[in-house]
Design a protein around this motif. Structure first.
Motif, PDB file in Angstrom:
ATOM      1  N   ASN A 177       9.742 -33.931 -34.075  1.00 10.67           N
ATOM      2  CA  ASN A 177      11.110 -34.268 -33.682  1.00 10.67           C
ATOM      3  C   ASN A 177      11.129 -35.564 -32.889  1.00 10.67           C
ATOM      4  O   ASN A 177      11.554 -35.592 -31.741  1.00 10.67           O
ATOM      5  CB  ASN A 177      11.721 -33.130 -32.863  1.00 10.67           C
ATOM      6  CG  ASN A 177      13.242 -33.172 -32.889  1.00 10.67           C
ATOM      7  OD1 ASN A 177      13.837 -33.923 -33.643  1.00 10.67           O
ATOM      8  ND2 ASN A 177      13.864 -32.386 -32.042  1.00 10.67           N
ATOM      9  N   PRO A 178      10.627 -36.667 -33.490  1.00 10.40           N
ATOM     10  CA  PRO A 178      10.555 -37.929 -32.754  1.00 10.40           C
ATOM     11  C   PRO A 178      11.910 -38.477 -32.367  1.00 10.40           C
ATOM     12  O   PRO A 178      12.010 -39.337 -31.500  1.00 10.40           O
ATOM     13  CB  PRO A 178       9.832 -38.866 -33.734  1.00 10.40           C
ATOM     14  CG  PRO A 178      10.095 -38.278 -35.072  1.00 10.40           C
ATOM     15  CD  PRO A 178      10.135 -36.791 -34.859  1.00 10.40           C
ATOM     16  N   ALA A 179      12.974 -37.984 -33.002  1.00  8.74           N
ATOM     17  CA  ALA A 179      14.314 -38.465 -32.670  1.00  8.74           C
ATOM     18  C   ALA A 179      14.684 -38.131 -31.232  1.00  8.74           C
ATOM     19  O   ALA A 179      15.575 -38.740 -30.650  1.00  8.74           O
ATOM     20  CB  ALA A 179      15.339 -37.855 -33.626  1.00  8.74           C
ATOM     21  N   ASP A 180      13.998 -37.133 -30.636  1.00  6.66           N
ATOM     22  CA  ASP A 180      14.287 -36.796 -29.245  1.00  6.66           C
ATOM     23  C   ASP A 180      13.846 -37.886 -28.287  1.00  6.66           C
ATOM     24  O   ASP A 180      14.317 -37.955 -27.153  1.00  6.66           O
ATOM     25  CB  ASP A 180      13.567 -35.492 -28.861  1.00  6.66           C
ATOM     26  CG  ASP A 180      14.346 -34.271 -29.326  1.00  6.66           C
ATOM     27  OD1 ASP A 180      15.494 -34.453 -29.781  1.00  6.66           O
ATOM     28  OD2 ASP A 180      13.805 -33.163 -29.237  1.00  6.66           O
ATOM     29  N   ALA A 181      12.925 -38.739 -28.717  1.00  5.22           N
ATOM     30  CA  ALA A 181      12.428 -39.808 -27.849  1.00  5.22           C
ATOM     31  C   ALA A 181      13.376 -40.991 -27.938  1.00  5.22           C
ATOM     32  O   ALA A 181      13.068 -42.037 -28.481  1.00  5.22           O
ATOM     33  CB  ALA A 181      11.029 -40.222 -28.269  1.00  5.22           C
ATOM     34  N   ARG A 182      14.597 -40.816 -27.418  1.00  9.73           N
ATOM     35  CA  ARG A 182      15.609 -41.856 -27.482  1.00  9.73           C
ATOM     36  C   ARG A 182      15.334 -42.924 -26.440  1.00  9.73           C
ATOM     37  O   ARG A 182      14.809 -42.642 -25.382  1.00  9.73           O
ATOM     38  CB  ARG A 182      16.991 -41.247 -27.250  1.00  9.73           C
ATOM     39  CG  ARG A 182      17.384 -40.217 -28.309  1.00  9.73           C
ATOM     40  CD  ARG A 182      18.784 -39.706 -28.065  1.00  9.73           C
ATOM     41  NE  ARG A 182      19.162 -38.736 -29.077  1.00  9.73           N
ATOM     42  CZ  ARG A 182      18.956 -37.439 -28.982  1.00  9.73           C
ATOM     43  NH1 ARG A 182      18.352 -36.942 -27.916  1.00  9.73           N
ATOM     44  NH2 ARG A 182      19.342 -36.612 -29.933  1.00  9.73           N
ATOM     45  N   PRO A 183      15.736 -44.173 -26.720  1.00 12.82           N
ATOM     46  CA  PRO A 183      15.499 -45.245 -25.757  1.00 12.82           C
ATOM     47  C   PRO A 183      16.327 -45.060 -24.499  1.00 12.82           C
ATOM     48  O   PRO A 183      17.389 -44.425 -24.517  1.00 12.82           O
ATOM     49  CB  PRO A 183      15.930 -46.503 -26.530  1.00 12.82           C
ATOM     50  CG  PRO A 183      16.887 -46.001 -27.557  1.00 12.82           C
ATOM     51  CD  PRO A 183      16.397 -44.638 -27.942  1.00 12.82           C
ATOM     52  N   ALA A 184      15.848 -45.623 -23.406  1.00 11.36           N
ATOM     53  CA  ALA A 184      16.583 -45.553 -22.142  1.00 11.36           C
ATOM     54  C   ALA A 184      17.855 -46.374 -22.253  1.00 11.36           C
ATOM     55  O   ALA A 184      18.011 -47.223 -23.120  1.00 11.36           O
ATOM     56  CB  ALA A 184      15.698 -46.075 -21.010  1.00 11.36           C
ATOM     57  N   ASP A 185      18.820 -46.137 -21.331  1.00 20.44           N
ATOM     58  CA  ASP A 185      20.064 -46.887 -21.313  1.00 20.44           C
ATOM     59  C   ASP A 185      19.783 -48.367 -21.146  1.00 20.44           C
ATOM     60  O   ASP A 185      18.802 -48.767 -20.538  1.00 20.44           O
ATOM     61  CB  ASP A 185      20.959 -46.418 -20.160  1.00 20.44           C
ATOM     62  CG  ASP A 185      21.537 -45.041 -20.441  1.00 20.44           C
ATOM     63  OD1 ASP A 185      21.318 -44.526 -21.545  1.00 20.44           O
ATOM     64  OD2 ASP A 185      22.197 -44.498 -19.541  1.00 20.44           O
ATOM     65  N   GLU A 186      20.675 -49.192 -21.673  1.00 21.52           N
ATOM     66  CA  GLU A 186      20.493 -50.634 -21.554  1.00 21.52           C
ATOM     67  C   GLU A 186      20.444 -51.026 -20.085  1.00 21.52           C
ATOM     68  O   GLU A 186      21.247 -50.583 -19.276  1.00 21.52           O
ATOM     69  CB  GLU A 186      21.647 -51.378 -22.239  1.00 21.52           C
ATOM     70  CG  GLU A 186      21.622 -51.264 -23.737  1.00 21.52           C
ATOM     71  CD  GLU A 186      22.699 -52.102 -24.379  1.00 21.52           C
ATOM     72  OE1 GLU A 186      22.836 -52.025 -25.606  1.00 21.52           O
ATOM     73  OE2 GLU A 186      23.393 -52.832 -23.646  1.00 21.52           O
ATOM     74  N   LEU A 223       8.591 -29.501 -41.276  1.00 17.70           N
ATOM     75  CA  LEU A 223       9.533 -30.596 -41.508  1.00 17.70           C
ATOM     76  C   LEU A 223       9.590 -31.507 -40.288  1.00 17.70           C
ATOM     77  O   LEU A 223       9.503 -31.039 -39.143  1.00 17.70           O
ATOM     78  CB  LEU A 223      10.929 -30.056 -41.817  1.00 17.70           C
ATOM     79  CG  LEU A 223      11.058 -29.185 -43.075  1.00 17.70           C
ATOM     80  CD1 LEU A 223      12.493 -28.699 -43.220  1.00 17.70           C
ATOM     81  CD2 LEU A 223      10.629 -29.959 -44.319  1.00 17.70           C
ATOM     82  N   ILE A 224       9.740 -32.805 -40.548  1.00 14.18           N
ATOM     83  CA  ILE A 224       9.859 -33.796 -39.477  1.00 14.18           C
ATOM     84  C   ILE A 224      11.265 -34.375 -39.507  1.00 14.18           C
ATOM     85  O   ILE A 224      11.774 -34.756 -40.561  1.00 14.18           O
ATOM     86  CB  ILE A 224       8.831 -34.931 -39.653  1.00 14.18           C
ATOM     87  CG1 ILE A 224       7.413 -34.382 -39.513  1.00 14.18           C
ATOM     88  CG2 ILE A 224       9.067 -36.037 -38.633  1.00 14.18           C
ATOM     89  CD1 ILE A 224       6.334 -35.435 -39.682  1.00 14.18           C
ATOM     90  N   THR A 225      11.915 -34.406 -38.350  1.00 13.78           N
ATOM     91  CA  THR A 225      13.238 -35.005 -38.242  1.00 13.78           C
ATOM     92  C   THR A 225      13.071 -36.512 -38.125  1.00 13.78           C
ATOM     93  O   THR A 225      12.558 -37.023 -37.124  1.00 13.78           O
ATOM     94  CB  THR A 225      13.999 -34.472 -37.020  1.00 13.78           C
ATOM     95  OG1 THR A 225      14.078 -33.040 -37.098  1.00 13.78           O
ATOM     96  CG2 THR A 225      15.403 -35.050 -36.964  1.00 13.78           C
ATOM     97  N   ARG A 226      13.466 -37.226 -39.161  1.00 10.09           N
ATOM     98  CA  ARG A 226      13.298 -38.679 -39.194  1.00 10.09           C
ATOM     99  C   ARG A 226      14.378 -39.377 -38.373  1.00 10.09           C
ATOM    100  O   ARG A 226      15.316 -38.746 -37.890  1.00 10.09           O
ATOM    101  CB  ARG A 226      13.331 -39.177 -40.636  1.00 10.09           C
ATOM    102  CG  ARG A 226      12.339 -38.476 -41.556  1.00 10.09           C
ATOM    103  CD  ARG A 226      10.896 -38.739 -41.162  1.00 10.09           C
ATOM    104  NE  ARG A 226       9.949 -38.007 -42.016  1.00 10.09           N
ATOM    105  CZ  ARG A 226       8.638 -38.045 -41.875  1.00 10.09           C
ATOM    106  NH1 ARG A 226       8.089 -38.786 -40.925  1.00 10.09           N
ATOM    107  NH2 ARG A 226       7.844 -37.348 -42.676  1.00 10.09           N
ATOM    108  N   ALA A 227      14.247 -40.690 -38.230  1.00 13.40           N
ATOM    109  CA  ALA A 227      15.206 -41.468 -37.443  1.00 13.40           C
ATOM    110  C   ALA A 227      16.610 -41.381 -38.027  1.00 13.40           C
ATOM    111  O   ALA A 227      17.605 -41.518 -37.308  1.00 13.40           O
ATOM    112  CB  ALA A 227      14.749 -42.920 -37.372  1.00 13.40           C
ATOM    113  N   THR A 228      16.695 -41.116 -39.334  1.00 23.71           N
ATOM    114  CA  THR A 228      18.003 -41.004 -39.997  1.00 23.71           C
ATOM    115  C   THR A 228      18.653 -39.642 -39.757  1.00 23.71           C
ATOM    116  O   THR A 228      19.800 -39.434 -40.116  1.00 23.71           O
ATOM    117  CB  THR A 228      17.838 -41.194 -41.514  1.00 23.71           C
ATOM    118  OG1 THR A 228      16.938 -40.183 -42.007  1.00 23.71           O
ATOM    119  CG2 THR A 228      17.266 -42.564 -41.823  1.00 23.71           C
TER     120      THR A 228
END
Length: 201
Positions: free
Chosen positions: A155-164, A118-123
């Motif tokens: 688990n691509p959701a772990d690759a969250r963007p850096a802080d603004e 299973l892949i954890t999607r962005a949702t």
């Protein structure tokens, strides 16, 4: 390899000839061969474009074994001689050559390799591996002659963007977390300890 000039049917002029022949057949009941006008045809893709596609995609793609995996238990390999040619190709598009993947053929080749993964999607929803996921991991591996392994990130959701405001690739400064630890015989005092830093891509 390269396209060649040749003859082709002149569609506009041929329409009239076919219509006249059809009317004559209806009126007389006899069918005759129709001579249709032709015109010169030139290749829609240049030799330079063919060379580019050969160098950037075709040659590295067929240079050796390529593997797609999610983990050590779910992995599949494709070879130039037995399987790659069954699902990769190129096709013309507006004067350019683009990669083409036969999804049905590819899916048939890897079969049940990724069943249960299973892949954890962005949702946040977890869904099975799709043929599009396989192609996404396969493409960079096909274009490389060094790293021929494509990994499907489950688990691509772990690759969250850096802080603004934080430059890409830099570490986000660790936040400080306050905890209250009872001390016998004295008032409760706050103590701080740094949170372990996390590197962002």
């Amino acid at each position: 390899m390269y396209g060649k000039a040749g003859k082709g049917i002149d569609v506009a002029k041929s329409t009239d000839a076919v219509e006249k022949a059809y009317r004559a057949q209806v009126e007389t009941g006899a069918s005759t061969a129709v001579n249709v006008p032709t015109t010169d045809r030139r290749p829609t893709v240049s030799d330079a474009e063919v060379d580019r596609m050969m160098k950037e995609f075709a040659e590295p793609a067929m240079s050796g074994l390529v593997t797609v995996r999610t983990d050590a238990a779910h992995t599949v390999s494709f070879s130039p001689g037995k399987s790659l040619w069954k699902f990769i190709a190129v096709k013309p598009q507006n004067g350019k050559l683009v990669e083409y993947y036969d999804q049905a053929a590819l899916k048939e080749l890897y079969g049940d390799t990724f069943d249960g993964v299973l892949i954890t999607r962005a949702t946040g929803q977890k869904t099975p591996v799709t043929v599009q996921d396989v192609i996404g991991a396969l493409r960079p591996a096909l274009k490389s002659t060094g790293n021929r392994v494509g990994v499907i990130d489950t688990n691509p959701a772990d690759a969250r963007p850096a802080d603004e405001g934080a430059p890409g690739g830099h570490r986000v400064p660790p936040r400080r977390m306050t905890s209250v630890i009872p001390h016998s015989g004295s008032p409760t005092l706050p103590r701080t300890r740094p949170r372990r830093p996390r590197w962002l891509p």
